[in-house]
Design a protein around this motif. Structure first.
Motif, PDB file in Angstrom:
ATOM      1  N   ASN A  73      10.472  -4.723   4.326  1.00  0.00           N
ATOM      2  CA  ASN A  73       9.568  -5.591   5.085  1.00  0.00           C
ATOM      3  C   ASN A  73       8.093  -5.472   4.684  1.00  0.00           C
ATOM      4  O   ASN A  73       7.213  -5.468   5.542  1.00  0.00           O
ATOM      5  N   ASN A  74       7.842  -5.356   3.382  1.00  0.00           N
ATOM      6  CA  ASN A  74       6.457  -5.304   2.875  1.00  0.00           C
ATOM      7  C   ASN A  74       5.661  -4.108   3.391  1.00  0.00           C
ATOM      8  O   ASN A  74       4.429  -4.171   3.463  1.00  0.00           O
ATOM      9  N   GLN A  75       6.326  -3.019   3.755  1.00  0.00           N
ATOM     10  CA  GLN A  75       5.612  -1.865   4.302  1.00  0.00           C
ATOM     11  C   GLN A  75       4.593  -1.295   3.317  1.00  0.00           C
ATOM     12  O   GLN A  75       3.572  -0.742   3.728  1.00  0.00           O
ATOM     13  N   LEU A  76       4.863  -1.429   2.023  1.00  0.00           N
ATOM     14  CA  LEU A  76       3.966  -0.846   1.020  1.00  0.00           C
ATOM     15  C   LEU A  76       3.034  -1.878   0.398  1.00  0.00           C
ATOM     16  O   LEU A  76       2.297  -1.575  -0.545  1.00  0.00           O
ATOM     17  N   GLY A  77       3.064  -3.119   0.926  1.00  0.00           N
ATOM     18  CA  GLY A  77       2.166  -4.146   0.416  1.00  0.00           C
ATOM     19  C   GLY A  77       2.899  -5.428   0.047  1.00  0.00           C
ATOM     20  O   GLY A  77       4.121  -5.512   0.137  1.00  0.00           O
ATOM     21  N   SER A  78       2.131  -6.426  -0.353  1.00  0.00           N
ATOM     22  CA  SER A  78       2.702  -7.709  -0.754  1.00  0.00           C
ATOM     23  C   SER A  78       3.441  -7.577  -2.080  1.00  0.00           C
ATOM     24  O   SER A  78       3.332  -6.552  -2.768  1.00  0.00           O
ATOM     25  N   ASP A  79       4.183  -8.619  -2.449  1.00  0.00           N
ATOM     26  CA  ASP A  79       4.937  -8.580  -3.708  1.00  0.00           C
ATOM     27  C   ASP A  79       4.033  -8.291  -4.908  1.00  0.00           C
ATOM     28  O   ASP A  79       4.360  -7.458  -5.759  1.00  0.00           O
ATOM     29  N   THR A  80       2.916  -8.978  -4.988  1.00  0.00           N
ATOM     30  CA  THR A  80       2.019  -8.779  -6.124  1.00  0.00           C
ATOM     31  C   THR A  80       1.401  -7.382  -6.104  1.00  0.00           C
ATOM     32  O   THR A  80       1.217  -6.758  -7.154  1.00  0.00           O
ATOM     33  N   ASP A  81       1.095  -6.871  -4.914  1.00  0.00           N
ATOM     34  CA  ASP A  81       0.555  -5.512  -4.793  1.00  0.00           C
ATOM     35  C   ASP A  81       1.574  -4.476  -5.266  1.00  0.00           C
ATOM     36  O   ASP A  81       1.243  -3.552  -6.026  1.00  0.00           O
ATOM     37  N   VAL A  82       2.810  -4.623  -4.788  1.00  0.00           N
ATOM     38  CA  VAL A  82       3.830  -3.618  -5.103  1.00  0.00           C
ATOM     39  C   VAL A  82       4.244  -3.688  -6.576  1.00  0.00           C
ATOM     40  O   VAL A  82       4.581  -2.664  -7.175  1.00  0.00           O
ATOM     41  N   LEU A  83       4.213  -4.860  -7.162  1.00  0.00           N
ATOM     42  CA  LEU A  83       4.492  -4.950  -8.595  1.00  0.00           C
ATOM     43  C   LEU A  83       3.482  -4.097  -9.372  1.00  0.00           C
ATOM     44  O   LEU A  83       3.848  -3.394 -10.325  1.00  0.00           O
ATOM     45  N   GLY A  84       2.234  -4.148  -8.961  1.00  0.00           N
ATOM     46  CA  GLY A  84       1.221  -3.305  -9.582  1.00  0.00           C
ATOM     47  C   GLY A  84       1.499  -1.827  -9.357  1.00  0.00           C
ATOM     48  O   GLY A  84       1.338  -1.000 -10.267  1.00  0.00           O
ATOM     49  N   GLN A  85       1.938  -1.477  -8.143  1.00  0.00           N
ATOM     50  CA  GLN A  85       2.271  -0.093  -7.832  1.00  0.00           C
ATOM     51  C   GLN A  85       3.459   0.383  -8.657  1.00  0.00           C
ATOM     52  O   GLN A  85       3.511   1.537  -9.103  1.00  0.00           O
ATOM     53  N   LEU A  86       4.428  -0.510  -8.853  1.00  0.00           N
ATOM     54  CA  LEU A  86       5.602  -0.168  -9.658  1.00  0.00           C
ATOM     55  C   LEU A  86       5.186   0.146 -11.097  1.00  0.00           C
ATOM     56  O   LEU A  86       5.621   1.139 -11.689  1.00  0.00           O
TER      57      LEU A  86
END
Length: 283
Positions: A73-86
């Motif tokens: 449920n986006n707990q770690l951020g939006s899709d674009t944010d988490v792609l960067g985190q990945l």
């Protein structure tokens, strides 16, 4: 494993969370690898139900050496944010639509071409066959690890708070939310609609506050994200099939011994197959 109904998903969510959270406390100190898995779907969605089962099986079969912690449920951020985190290694695992992944791997959006797939048989023949293998090869070249089986998101339908969408003409001037992907935007612009790119974490609020009139998603997401609370009409357009690639940070994946990699991949791919059945049933 059996196919789960809507009632079963909702009814078992609390029990599943309790059942998985207690062993996690015991395994926390013993695990050699504690990897975070992020996704943008509600905890009641088939993807998260099956991912929890996979996490438990992985822990068991690795004797507690590998723990996959799920952040739905986006707990770690939006899709674009988490792609960067990945990509940076801040998150080890992430499931992402190929159409959004196309900002990094252009060919990943190919499954999102409008009306390309008439049914699921055609989808799986392509995505489990040569087309899927080619896309995975391109994802590998971009520096990410991708699991073999793509997770089903489903055929997408259009919802609206103002009017049903019965013909292409009904899309003229229609303010519709689309994910952050050029392919989605261009398709709806071709119909004369007015698409706005909004991350999924903000969709419910955007519909509630009338920033947009409608949105498009598979029925399973419309149900589990409760979008029906802020939408009046649902038009069965089947205009696009969408799926989630299960991605891993390459450096973090390479740090895991081969025998554990094999266990993790086996259970993640098996869970993807089971989730396909669940999603098809909900749709």
């Amino acid at each position: 494993m059996t196919i789960m109904t809507r009632r079963a998903f909702v009814g078992t969510t609390g029990l599943a969370t309790l059942a998985l959270s207690m062993p996690a406390v015991k395994r926390a100190r013993a695990a050699d690898f504690r990897y975070k898995y992020a996704n943008n779907l509600p905890v009641t969605h088939p993807l998260n139900i099956r991912a929890k089962e996979a996490a438990a099986a992985i822990s068991k079969d690795t004797n507690g050496r590998f723990e996959m912690q799920i952040f739905p449920n986006n707990q770690l951020g939006s899709d674009t944010d988490v792609l960067g985190q990945l990509r940076s290694g801040a998150v080890e695992f992430f499931t992402l639509s190929g159409l959004i992944l196309s900002t990094l791997v252009p060919v990943a959006s190919i499954n999102g071409i409008g009306f390309a797939f008439p049914d699921y048989a055609t989808v799986w023949k392509a995505m489990d066959g040569e087309l899927g293998a080619y896309i995975r090869g391109q994802i590998d070249k971009a520096g990410l690890v991708v699991m073999e089986k793509i997770w089903d998101n489903g055929f997408r339908q259009i919802t609206s708070s103002t009017k049903p969408i019965a013909t292409p003409a009904d899309l003229k001037g229609f303010k519709i939310r689309v994910p952050v992907s050029p392919l989605w935007t261009s398709m709806f612009e071709a119909f004369g609609a007015s698409p706005t790119s909004i991350n999924f974490a903000e969709v419910y609020t955007s519909l509630q506050t009338k920033v947009v009139e409608g949105q498009e998603n598979p029925l399973a997401i419309i149900q589990t994200a409760k979008l029906y609370e802020v939408q009046k009409y649902c038009s069965m357009t089947n205009h696009m099939w969408d799926g989630f690639w299960f991605l891993a940070n390459k450096d973090m994946w390479d740090a895991v011994p081969k025998d554990i990699q094999d266990v993790v991949a086996k259970h993640i791919n098996a869970a993807a197959i089971e989730a396909r059945k669940d999603t098809a049933a909900l749709n």
